[in-house]
Scaffold this motif. Structure first.
Motif, PDB file in Angstrom:
ATOM      1  N   ARG A 133      32.126  42.042  45.834  1.00 17.30           N
ATOM      2  CA  ARG A 133      30.934  41.119  46.531  1.00 17.30           C
ATOM      3  C   ARG A 133      30.258  39.427  46.467  1.00 17.30           C
ATOM      4  N   PHE A 134      30.205  39.536  45.033  1.00 16.76           N
ATOM      5  CA  PHE A 134      29.970  38.024  44.153  1.00 16.76           C
ATOM      6  C   PHE A 134      30.729  37.130  44.879  1.00 16.76           C
ATOM      7  N   PHE A 135      32.596  37.625  44.664  1.00 14.62           N
ATOM      8  CA  PHE A 135      33.406  36.392  45.307  1.00 14.62           C
ATOM      9  C   PHE A 135      33.447  35.929  46.712  1.00 14.62           C
ATOM     10  N   GLY A 136      33.317  37.672  47.435  1.00 14.11           N
ATOM     11  CA  GLY A 136      33.490  37.198  49.293  1.00 14.11           C
ATOM     12  C   GLY A 136      32.477  36.468  50.019  1.00 14.11           C
ATOM     13  N   GLY A 137      31.325  36.265  48.843  1.00 17.60           N
ATOM     14  CA  GLY A 137      30.828  35.744  49.715  1.00 17.60           C
ATOM     15  C   GLY A 137      29.613  36.663  50.655  1.00 17.60           C
TER      16      GLY A 137
END
Length: 137
Positions: A133-137
């Motif tokens: 979630r964090f790195f996927g935007g």
């Protein structure tokens, strides 16, 4: 900057729960990624360095989970594959303290978290869902 866009690494170096709770309550993600440093805590503390053991770090992670913040924790570990600026013998010392290397969290921390009552769902959140979630935007 929106705190939900920030991950603060090495947060497991602190056992100040009011500090850690303050971060997650404000919306920051905390990186609990110095777990391997706690593998040698007993030896380091004999040298008066006051290093938290990896079990203490895991218990603090459980406190954050129990308070409802599993979605704001990254569970991982820093590990060396070689370091050119360290003194001679550094890697050998670290490898003796942690023969599991990069697999430390998988082999030691995750089973211990389960033993102290952390759910599989929370572990999956910290290791798979939160980074996605964090790195996927």
């Amino acid at each position: 900057l929106n705190p939900s866009m920030v991950c603060l690494g090495h947060c497991d170096d602190s056992d100040d729960m009011s500090y850690l709770m303050g971060l997650v309550k404000r919306g920051y993600t905390v990186g609990m990624d110095h777990l391997t440093w706690g593998a040698g805590a007993e030896e380091e503390n004999r040298a008066n360095m006051q290093v938290l053991s990896w079990r203490q770090r895991a218990q603090n992670i459980k406190k954050l989970i129990d308070a409802g913040f599993a979605r704001q924790i990254f569970l991982s570990n820093d590990w060396y594959f070689g370091i050119s600026i360290a003194p001679s013998g550094f890697m050998e010392k670290k490898e003796n303290m942690n023969p599991d290397g990069i697999l430390f969290s998988t082999r030691k921390v995750v089973p211990y978290l389960k033993q102290i009552g952390v759910s599989d769902q929370a572990i999956r959140a910290m290791t798979v869902e939160n980074p996605r979630r964090f790195f996927g935007g």
